[in-house]
Design a protein around this motif. Structure first.
Motif: not given
Length: 793
Positions: A669-676
């Protein structure tokens, strides 16, 4: 027959009246002259006026005093009646301050001796008068108790709108119409901004100890502070500070840093010699960064070996942006030619002086290597005030061009050695002469306006010039190269006490002044995020957003219902803040997570919390992390690529020795919910303001826009699109307006990494052009505007 006229008149000599008048006149002459045989007859008929007046000076003075007392002191004439008519003021008898200072005491005596009007008893002073400051300086000290003032505060307060932010009283924007003029100054001329609210934190210790401390808090994907490009002190670097061992979560603030450059001494042992590092931090996160540095030093068991000092109010920093900034500094800064100042003990840097002379005809500082540092020692700027700008050189010689090219390729070593690092040498205010002393020297000049020649006892000021381009290189790599002019320039760092003198020189040299609004607009025109406005992953952004939300709510409620937007009808759930907390819950299908939304009439708003409770997501912004992000977005297998992404981060952390394995990186989830962070460029007319939403366009929406684009490219907005479900929102905007550099609407925001991957995967299957086609909508409208998305740092 009538007699002729005049025939009856008597002859002249025969009248008795005329003879009597003649006898009377002769008698008077005899009395005046006196007898011929008297003593006065032998007296001289002329006198010496000077001797006569000197002998009778006492009588003349007594006569003058008597005449004066007969009018002014005897009551025949009041004091205010003796004032010349051109100096008289109305109602001077009731207000003695309308009289000249020399006559007020006499007027008070006359009023006291006047028996006609009874004297009024003096009132006791009021509480406000008793508490009032005696001097203007004391009043300034009272007004700056709860907020910091910059050295140029008085100058800004007279000309600009001041706001309370981050513990300072800062200039927000000029009072004149200056938005477009500030844009032109940043692109073609020079715009100056007092950035002295950025304050350094000094870290002193062995180089290996300082590097060990920063391993726990610095971004491991960014270049290390021990990188070869930074460790010698030639260049300024940039990184992001995180909570101790919390990467990629817990971002605090982006910072800049540079090492103290040491002179080339063969006896100096770099392993045993203590180094110094300056970390420049925004005031919104200054205390947090200082606390994390102290915590990391204790965690590394180096609290006694590494000294961390807060250098607040020790230095001033001015940001000069634009191609004309170098020419202005060349005219304003009068570099000392002496190699050593015996009085102040301030050394000059021959290598830096030679480099500055070679760069005299440099067109723009954006062509220099990013972050280069130059150390100079200058004379007192008051000696050469006011500056006179020379016309621009139409052409330069081939030899000068070769010298400039050589500096662009290889910056000389030793050009950053400066005495500004020494507290005793940078505190040169003890020998600072007063302005009155310099004015007396100017008065002795034969030609008015002649510049003062520096004397041996005049001050020598150590300064640093830092090329400011380290943040914008990655962000504008894919955009127009002209946009670098809005963020590239020189940063002038000087000791405290000299801020107003240098500021006045810059103004008279032709630099336009900008506030916080102009500084943010420069970042916006370049497509570069500005801290803390565009950093939703930091706590500083949340505090700013909470303050901004309360201000907008109060302004919204003050307006009548008929004159304010109905956000319930428009479907805007969060009109006063970008709801980034919804992005994580939208991916998981649970919309109950995040902060509760409270609807009050037509102004729904987020519940007021002193400290926001929604978890801050991770944002990958370094060049190396963005490379992994682009590889992840280009892949069709998100779980596999996401796992590789997390393994790469773990490998970097292990390689740099950045503490234990992060538990956060074990979850997908840390990558899927990360912001860009993204830049939005509108493809049709119109603009979108802050807090707007970014939507994933469906295939039907895309085809409808293509059909309208073929008919009219400028009116291809989609006004009849149905209100999409909240799950289709892939991001939100933190800033948006009309871009003067691109001639169309521009916005900056953040998108969810997982939602962005789904959108790009669908776009590739449908062969959309552009591939990053999205729809954006503001909080005050129903029109969905087509735009393209670009990932930035």
């Amino acid at each position: 027959m009538q007699p002729q006229k005049g025939h009856n008149k008597r002859p002249f000599g025969g009248t008795s009246g005329h003879m009597s008048k003649m006898r009377k006149k002769a008698k008077q002459e005899i009395q005046v002259e006196g007898p011929r045989d008297s003593a006065l007859g032998s007296a001289p008929r002329s006198i010496n006026v000077e001797e006569f007046a000197k002998a009778r000076s006492y009588e003349l003075n007594a006569l003058e005093v008597a005449l004066k007392n007969a009018t002014q002191f005897t009551g025949a004439q009041r004091v205010w009646q003796t004032v010349p008519r051109h100096m008289r003021r109305r109602a001077a008898s009731h207000n003695l301050k309308r009289l000249p200072q020399r006559l007020r005491q006499r007027a008070l005596e006359q009023i006291a001796n006047d028996t006609g009007n009874p004297q009024k008893a003096e009132k006791p002073p009021s509480r406000r008068k008793i508490r009032r400051c005696k001097t203007v300086f004391d009043d300034y000290l009272r007004r700056r108790v709860n907020k910091g003032w910059l050295e140029t505060h008085i100058w800004h307060a007279k000309r600009m709108r001041m706001v309370n932010l981050w513990g300072y009283k800062l200039a927000h924007h000029p009072n004149d119409k200056s938005f477009r003029s500030a844009y032109r100054a940043g692109k073609y001329q020079c715009i100056a901004h007092d950035a002295s609210y950025f304050q350094p934190i000094e870290v002193i210790g062995l180089q290996e100890h300082i590097v060990s401390v920063f391993k726990h808090i610095a971004d491991p994907t960014a270049p290390s502070i021990a990188s070869a490009r930074y460790v010698d002190g030639t260049n300024q670097g940039a990184t992001t500070i995180y909570g101790s061992d919390r990467f990629p979560l817990g971002a605090i603030a982006p910072v800049t840093f540079f090492w103290r450059q040491e002179p080339d001494e063969p006896t100096l042992d770099p392993q045993a010699h203590k180094r110094a590092l300056w970390v420049w931090v925004h005031p919104a996160a200054y205390s947090d960064v200082h606390a994390e540095l102290t915590k990391a030093a204790k965690q590394s068991k180096l609290a006694s070996d590494v000294e961390i000092k807060a250098l607040k109010s020790e230095l001033v920093r001015f940001e000069l942006t634009g191609p004309r900034s170098h020419a202005i500094l060349s005219e304003v800064l009068k570099v000392c030619e002496e190699s050593y100042d015996k009085h102040g003990g301030v050394h000059t840097n021959p290598a830096a002086r030679k480099t500055w002379a070679a760069l005299k005809n440099l067109r723009t500082p954006s062509s220099l290597a990013p972050g280069v540092i130059l150390s100079l020692t200058i004379h007192d700027p008051r000696l050469s005030f006011p500056p006179r700008m020379s016309p621009r050189a139409k052409s330069i010689t081939p030899e000068e061009q070769l010298a400039i090219n050589a500096l662009l390729v290889s910056w000389p070593s030793g050009a950053a050695v400066s005495d500004i690092w020494c507290p005793k040498k940078r505190d040169c205010l003890d020998a600072r002469p007063r302005d009155g002393v310099l004015d007396a020297r100017r008065a002795k000049a034969l030609i008015p306006g002649t510049k003062l020649i520096p004397q041996p006892n005049d001050c020598r000021i150590p300064i640093l010039l830092v090329q400011r381009d380290c943040f914008s290189r990655d962000a504008v790599a894919a955009s127009d190269s002209e946009s670098r002019e809005f963020t590239a320039g020189w940063d002038l760092i000087a000791p405290k006490g000299w801020g107003m003198d240098l500021w006045r020189q810059l103004i008279y040299a032709g630099a336009r002044i900008g506030g916080l609004r102009e500084r943010r607009a420069q970042h916006f025109e370049s497509g570069v995020p500005c801290f803390p406005y565009d950093y939703p992953e930091t706590l500083a952004y949340r505090h700013y957003a909470a303050t901004r939300r309360s201000e907008l709510q109060a302004a919204h409620k003050r307006r009548p219902k008929s004159k304010r937007p109905n956000y319930d009808k428009l479907g805007s759930d969060s009109p006063f803040e970008a709801p980034f907390w919804k992005l994580g819950s939208a991916q998981t299908g649970d919309s109950s997570k995040g902060i509760e939304i409270v609807n009050s009439g037509s102004a729904p708003a987020q519940a007021m919390d002193t400290e926001p409770s929604w978890p801050a997501p991770a944002v990958f912004a370094s060049a190396r992390a963005l490379g992994l992000v682009r590889r992840l977005l280009a892949s069709d297998d998100f779980p596999r690529t996401s796992a590789e992404f997390r393994h790469s981060l773990q490998a970097w952390l292990a390689k740099k020795g950045c503490g234990p394995i992060r538990q956060e990186l074990e979850s997908s989830d840390v990558v899927a919910n990360a912001l860009v962070r993204v830049r939005i460029e509108l493809l049709a007319r119109g603009v979108v303001g802050e807090f707007g939403a970014i939507y994933d366009a469906s295939q039907e929406d895309y085809r409808r826009w293509v059909d309208r684009r073929d008919q009219d490219d400028l009116r291809a907005n989609l006004a009849d699109v149905e209100l999409p479900h909240q799950a289709r929102a892939i991001g939100y905007l933190t800033n948006g307006s009309y871009s003067l550099s691109t001639g169309r609407g521009l916005a900056i925001g953040c998108c969810s990494l997982g939602a962005l991957h789904q959108m790009l995967q669908r776009a590739r299957s449908e062969k959309r052009t552009p591939e990053t086609f999205v729809l954006v909508r503001g909080v005050t409208g129903k029109v969905y505007r087509p735009a393209k998305l670009t990932i930035i740092a």
